[in-house]
Write a protein that holds these residues in place. Structure first.
Motif, PDB file in Angstrom:
ATOM      1  N   MET A 149       0.603  -1.086  -0.088  1.00  0.00           N
ATOM      2  CA  MET A 149       0.072  -0.140   0.119  1.00  0.00           C
ATOM      3  C   MET A 149       0.845   1.111   0.056  1.00  0.00           C
ATOM      4  SD  MET A 149      -2.788  -1.057   2.727  1.00  0.00           S
ATOM      5  CE  MET A 149      -3.876  -2.626   2.890  1.00  0.00           C
ATOM      6  N   THR A 150       0.232   2.249  -0.780  1.00  0.00           N
ATOM      7  CA  THR A 150       0.878   3.645  -0.686  1.00  0.00           C
ATOM      8  C   THR A 150      -0.354   4.564  -0.489  1.00  0.00           C
ATOM      9  OG1 THR A 150       0.571   4.227  -2.928  1.00  0.00           O
ATOM     10  CG2 THR A 150       2.858   2.912  -2.371  1.00  0.00           C
ATOM     11  N   ASN A 151       0.249   5.597   0.141  1.00  0.00           N
ATOM     12  CA  ASN A 151      -0.741   6.904   0.326  1.00  0.00           C
ATOM     13  C   ASN A 151      -0.196   7.923   0.512  1.00  0.00           C
ATOM     14  OD1 ASN A 151      -1.685   7.480   3.337  1.00  0.00           O
ATOM     15  ND2 ASN A 151      -0.473   5.637   3.171  1.00  0.00           N
ATOM     16  N   ASN A 152      -0.968   8.908   0.865  1.00  0.00           N
ATOM     17  CA  ASN A 152      -0.521  10.374   0.724  1.00  0.00           C
ATOM     18  C   ASN A 152      -0.550  10.952   2.266  1.00  0.00           C
ATOM     19  OD1 ASN A 152       1.304  11.380  -1.158  1.00  0.00           O
ATOM     20  ND2 ASN A 152      -0.554  12.003  -2.518  1.00  0.00           N
ATOM     21  N   LYS A 153      -1.308  10.134   3.137  1.00  0.00           N
ATOM     22  CA  LYS A 153      -1.778  10.682   4.341  1.00  0.00           C
ATOM     23  C   LYS A 153      -0.893  10.177   5.913  1.00  0.00           C
ATOM     24  CE  LYS A 153      -5.709  12.412   3.199  1.00  0.00           C
ATOM     25  NZ  LYS A 153      -6.222  13.897   2.839  1.00  0.00           N
ATOM     26  N   ARG A 154      -0.777   9.003   5.791  1.00  0.00           N
ATOM     27  CA  ARG A 154       0.098   8.410   6.834  1.00  0.00           C
ATOM     28  C   ARG A 154       0.755   7.203   6.500  1.00  0.00           C
ATOM     29  NH1 ARG A 154      -5.284   8.974   8.033  1.00  0.00           N
ATOM     30  NH2 ARG A 154      -6.745   7.091   7.678  1.00  0.00           N
ATOM     31  N   ASP A 155       1.641   6.476   7.588  1.00  0.00           N
ATOM     32  CA  ASP A 155       2.283   5.202   7.638  1.00  0.00           C
ATOM     33  C   ASP A 155       1.072   4.351   7.856  1.00  0.00           C
ATOM     34  OD1 ASP A 155       4.629   6.424   6.968  1.00  0.00           O
ATOM     35  OD2 ASP A 155       5.232   6.643   9.018  1.00  0.00           O
ATOM     36  N   ILE A 156       1.115   2.951   7.292  1.00  0.00           N
ATOM     37  CA  ILE A 156       0.103   2.039   7.675  1.00  0.00           C
ATOM     38  C   ILE A 156       0.901   0.759   8.442  1.00  0.00           C
ATOM     39  CG2 ILE A 156      -1.450   0.472   6.677  1.00  0.00           C
ATOM     40  CD1 ILE A 156      -2.131   2.426   4.358  1.00  0.00           C
ATOM     41  N   VAL A 157       0.588   0.699   9.476  1.00  0.00           N
ATOM     42  CA  VAL A 157       1.097  -0.501  10.359  1.00  0.00           C
ATOM     43  C   VAL A 157       0.108  -1.444  10.676  1.00  0.00           C
ATOM     44  CG1 VAL A 157       2.302  -1.187  12.441  1.00  0.00           C
ATOM     45  CG2 VAL A 157       2.829   1.243  11.329  1.00  0.00           C
ATOM     46  N   LYS A 158      -1.068  -0.942  10.642  1.00  0.00           N
ATOM     47  CA  LYS A 158      -2.123  -2.021  11.231  1.00  0.00           C
ATOM     48  C   LYS A 158      -3.721  -1.499  10.398  1.00  0.00           C
ATOM     49  CE  LYS A 158      -2.852   0.636  15.486  1.00  0.00           C
ATOM     50  NZ  LYS A 158      -1.967   1.715  15.106  1.00  0.00           N
ATOM     51  N   PRO A 159      -4.536  -2.361  10.334  1.00  0.00           N
ATOM     52  CA  PRO A 159      -5.769  -1.970   9.355  1.00  0.00           C
ATOM     53  C   PRO A 159      -6.084  -0.615   9.934  1.00  0.00           C
ATOM     54  CG  PRO A 159      -5.832  -4.433  10.234  1.00  0.00           C
ATOM     55  CD  PRO A 159      -4.635  -3.649  10.760  1.00  0.00           C
ATOM     56  N   ALA A 160      -6.127  -0.305  11.243  1.00  0.00           N
ATOM     57  CA  ALA A 160      -6.806   1.025  11.687  1.00  0.00           C
ATOM     58  C   ALA A 160      -6.221   2.168  11.050  1.00  0.00           C
ATOM     59  CB  ALA A 160      -6.683   1.072  13.242  1.00  0.00           C
ATOM     60  N   ASP A 161      -4.851   2.042  10.639  1.00  0.00           N
ATOM     61  CA  ASP A 161      -4.241   3.106   9.858  1.00  0.00           C
ATOM     62  C   ASP A 161      -4.887   3.370   8.439  1.00  0.00           C
ATOM     63  OD1 ASP A 161      -2.652   3.295  12.178  1.00  0.00           O
ATOM     64  OD2 ASP A 161      -1.065   1.634  11.423  1.00  0.00           O
ATOM     65  N   ALA A 162      -5.071   2.220   8.129  1.00  0.00           N
ATOM     66  CA  ALA A 162      -5.652   2.381   6.612  1.00  0.00           C
ATOM     67  C   ALA A 162      -7.169   2.700   6.490  1.00  0.00           C
ATOM     68  CB  ALA A 162      -5.626   1.068   5.950  1.00  0.00           C
ATOM     69  N   ALA A 163      -7.890   2.722   7.660  1.00  0.00           N
ATOM     70  CA  ALA A 163      -9.267   2.975   7.802  1.00  0.00           C
ATOM     71  C   ALA A 163      -9.363   4.448   7.112  1.00  0.00           C
ATOM     72  CB  ALA A 163      -9.835   2.810   8.972  1.00  0.00           C
ATOM     73  N   GLY A 164     -10.845   4.484   6.336  1.00  0.00           N
ATOM     74  CA  GLY A 164     -10.962   5.831   5.793  1.00  0.00           C
ATOM     75  C   GLY A 164     -10.292   6.432   4.538  1.00  0.00           C
ATOM     76  N   LEU A 165      -9.090   5.626   4.162  1.00  0.00           N
ATOM     77  CA  LEU A 165      -8.397   6.029   3.097  1.00  0.00           C
ATOM     78  C   LEU A 165      -9.004   5.430   1.838  1.00  0.00           C
ATOM     79  CD1 LEU A 165      -4.694   4.992   4.197  1.00  0.00           C
ATOM     80  CD2 LEU A 165      -5.761   7.623   3.936  1.00  0.00           C
ATOM     81  N   LYS A 166      -9.180   6.717   0.901  1.00  0.00           N
ATOM     82  CA  LYS A 166      -9.806   6.145  -0.458  1.00  0.00           C
ATOM     83  C   LYS A 166      -8.725   5.612  -1.262  1.00  0.00           C
ATOM     84  CE  LYS A 166     -12.772   8.391  -3.316  1.00  0.00           C
ATOM     85  NZ  LYS A 166     -13.349   9.692  -3.824  1.00  0.00           N
ATOM     86  N   MET A 167      -8.626   4.214  -1.610  1.00  0.00           N
ATOM     87  CA  MET A 167      -7.677   3.644  -2.211  1.00  0.00           C
ATOM     88  C   MET A 167      -8.055   3.246  -3.423  1.00  0.00           C
ATOM     89  SD  MET A 167      -4.641   1.301  -0.446  1.00  0.00           S
ATOM     90  CE  MET A 167      -4.362   2.693   0.840  1.00  0.00           C
ATOM     91  N   THR A 289       7.389   1.963   5.522  1.00  0.00           N
ATOM     92  CA  THR A 289       7.287   1.110   6.853  1.00  0.00           C
ATOM     93  C   THR A 289       7.599  -0.190   6.439  1.00  0.00           C
ATOM     94  OG1 THR A 289       5.597   3.009   7.474  1.00  0.00           O
ATOM     95  CG2 THR A 289       5.396   0.724   8.394  1.00  0.00           C
ATOM     96  N   ARG A 290       8.606  -0.775   7.233  1.00  0.00           N
ATOM     97  CA  ARG A 290       8.804  -2.267   6.815  1.00  0.00           C
ATOM     98  C   ARG A 290       8.260  -3.045   7.675  1.00  0.00           C
ATOM     99  NH1 ARG A 290      13.292   0.720   4.845  1.00  0.00           N
ATOM    100  NH2 ARG A 290      14.237  -0.212   3.122  1.00  0.00           N
ATOM    101  N   LYS A 291       8.092  -2.699   8.882  1.00  0.00           N
ATOM    102  CA  LYS A 291       7.530  -3.730  10.053  1.00  0.00           C
ATOM    103  C   LYS A 291       5.841  -3.261   9.996  1.00  0.00           C
ATOM    104  CE  LYS A 291      11.269  -5.031  12.959  1.00  0.00           C
ATOM    105  NZ  LYS A 291      11.730  -5.537  11.780  1.00  0.00           N
ATOM    106  N   VAL A 292       5.269  -4.286   9.575  1.00  0.00           N
ATOM    107  CA  VAL A 292       3.603  -4.181   9.460  1.00  0.00           C
ATOM    108  C   VAL A 292       2.936  -5.037  10.321  1.00  0.00           C
ATOM    109  CG1 VAL A 292       1.662  -4.413   7.813  1.00  0.00           C
ATOM    110  CG2 VAL A 292       3.708  -2.899   7.040  1.00  0.00           C
ATOM    111  N   ASP A 293       2.118  -4.986  10.953  1.00  0.00           N
ATOM    112  CA  ASP A 293       1.513  -5.982  11.939  1.00  0.00           C
ATOM    113  C   ASP A 293       0.531  -6.772  10.849  1.00  0.00           C
ATOM    114  OD1 ASP A 293      -0.054  -7.579  13.513  1.00  0.00           O
ATOM    115  OD2 ASP A 293      -0.412  -5.693  15.099  1.00  0.00           O
TER     116      ASP A 293
END
Length: 324
Positions: A149-167, A289-293
Motif C-alpha cells: 500500500m502507498t498513500n499520501n496521508k500516513r504510515d500504515i502499520v495496522k488496519p486502523a491506519d488504513a481505515a478511511g483512506l480512499k484507495m 514502513t517495513r514492519k507491518v502488523d
C-alpha cells in the motif's frame, strides 16, 4: 516460356534460400507498464524466443504503458481477436474466467516461493485449462508480485491506519471485499487513470507490487509506502484463439516454450525490483514502513474469508495454503 536473366536469378535465389517468400506475421502484444518494467522484460523474452523459434515467420510489436488500453480492455480485445497477445495481471481476469478469482484472495500466499510453486504445480496448471471455454488461450503464468500500500496521508502499520483512506483498487471484487474489512474505501479504477488520480488527490492511495510502483514513478505522487504484502498478484500471458488456431503444432510448441522463458525472465525482474527497488523509492523521497502488523490484517480479514470459503470452497483454499 522464357525468363529474363534478372527474374531467373531472383527465382533461383528464392529457391535456394527457401525463405525469401516466407511471410512474416507481426503480432501485437500489450501490457500496462513501461518497456523497462517486469512486464516489458517478460514480453521481450517471449517475443525474442518466438522470432528465433519460427525463423522470423512470427515477430511482435510491443505496446507498453497501456497504449492499447487498460488490462480489462486489452483482455476483451484479445478475446475478440483485434489484439493478439496481452501480458496482464489477474486483476480483471476473474471477470472473464471466474475460476481464477481464488488466487486473488488476500494473505493466501506466504511468500514468492509458495506462490510460484502453486502456479507451476497442478492447481495453477489446471486453472490455465479453464481459459479456452471463455475464448482465451493462457500460455503461462508470468508475475506481477506481492502488492503493497502507498498513500499520501500516513504510515500504515495496522488496519486502523488504513481505515478511511480512499484507495484505488483493481476492478476485482475479491480484492475489494478484503480491503473493506481493513476499513479502506476501495475505489476501482483502470490503471491508465491512476497516476492522474493520485496527482489530483481524487484518491489518497493505491496498492501495487514494487516493480509497478517503481516503473510508474508513483514516488512522484505518493509519500508513504507500507510493505503490507497483502495480496500476491499473479500475471498471465494470453493469446487470441484467432492466432492460436492458425499455428501448426510445431509453432504452438515454440510459443509455449517462449511463454515459459517469459515467465522465468519476468519473475527474475520482480526479484531484482524487490531487492533494489525499496531503497530506490526511499531515495526518491518515500517514507517506507517495513514492519507491518500482518497478524492484525489477517484478523481483520476473517469476515471476508467466510465469504471466500462460501464462494470458492474452504477445501480449495486449504489445498493452496497447504502447499510447501
Amino acid at each position: 516460356m522464357t525468363f529474363s536473366r534478372t527474374a531467373l536469378s531472383v527465382l533461383l535465389a528464392a529457391g535456394l534460400s527457401g525463405t525469401a517468400f516466407a511471410q512474416t506475421t507481426t503480432l501485437k502484444i500489450g501490457y500496462a507498464t513501461t518497456k523497462e518494467s517486469h512486464y516489458g522484460v517478460g514480453s521481450t523474452a517471449f517475443c525474442d524466443e518466438v522470432e528465433k523459434g519460427t525463423q522470423g515467420r512470427y515477430k511482435c510489436q510491443q505496446f507498453p504503458s497501456s497504449a492499447l488500453g487498460g488490462e480489462r480492455e486489452m483482455i476483451e480485445s484479445v478475446q475478440l481477436g483485434t489484439q493478439d497477445l496481452v501480458n496482464t495481471s489477474t486483476g480483471p481476469v476473474g471477470n472473464f474466467v471466474p475460476e481464477v478469482k481464488i488466487v486473488d484472495i488476500p494473505f493466501l500466499f506466504r511468500d514468492y516461493d509458495h506462490a510460484r510453486k502453486v502456479m507451476d504445480g497442478p492447481i495453477g496448471q489446471d486453472l490455465l485449462t479453464k481459459f479456452p471455454a471463455k475464448g482465451l488461450i493462457a500460455l503461462s503464468w508470468t508475475e506481477n508480485g506481492f502488492r503493497h500500500m502507498t498513500n499520501n496521508k500516513r504510515d500504515i502499520v495496522k488496519p486502523a491506519d488504513a481505515a478511511g483512506l480512499k484507495m484505488r483498487t483493481m476492478e476485482n471484487k475479491v480484492h475489494m471485499d478484503g480491503y473493506k474489512t481493513f476499513g479502506i474505501l476501495p475505489t476501482p479504477m483502470a490503471f491508465p487513470e491512476l497516476f492522474g488520480a493520485l496527482q489530483q488527490g481524487t484518491v489518497d492511495g493505491q496498492e501495487n507490487p514494487i516493480p509497478v510502483i517503481l516503473s510508474s514513478k508513483f514516488s512522484q505522487v505518493q509519500k508513504h509506502l507500507s510493505l503490507t504484502g497483502h495480496v500476491y498478484s499473479p500475471a498471465l500471458l494470453l493469446i487470441s484463439p484467432r492466432v492460436w488456431n492458425k499455428l501448426n503444432d510445431a509453432d504452438k510448441k515454440v510459443f509455449q516454450e517462449a511463454a515459459k522463458k517469459a515467465s522465468v525472465a519476468q519473475r527474475k525482474k520482480v526479484n531484482e525490483d524487490e531487492n533494489n527497488g525499496i531503497a530506490q523509492l526511499e531515495k526518491d523521497g518515500m517514507t517506507v514502513t517495513r514492519k507491518v502488523d500482518s497478524n492484525a490484517f489477517r484478523e481483520a480479514l476473517k469476515p471476508a474469508y467466510a465469504g471466500y470459503a462460501k464462494e470458492f470452497g474452504a477445501d480449495n483454499i486449504k489445498k493452496i495454503q497447504d502447499i510447501h
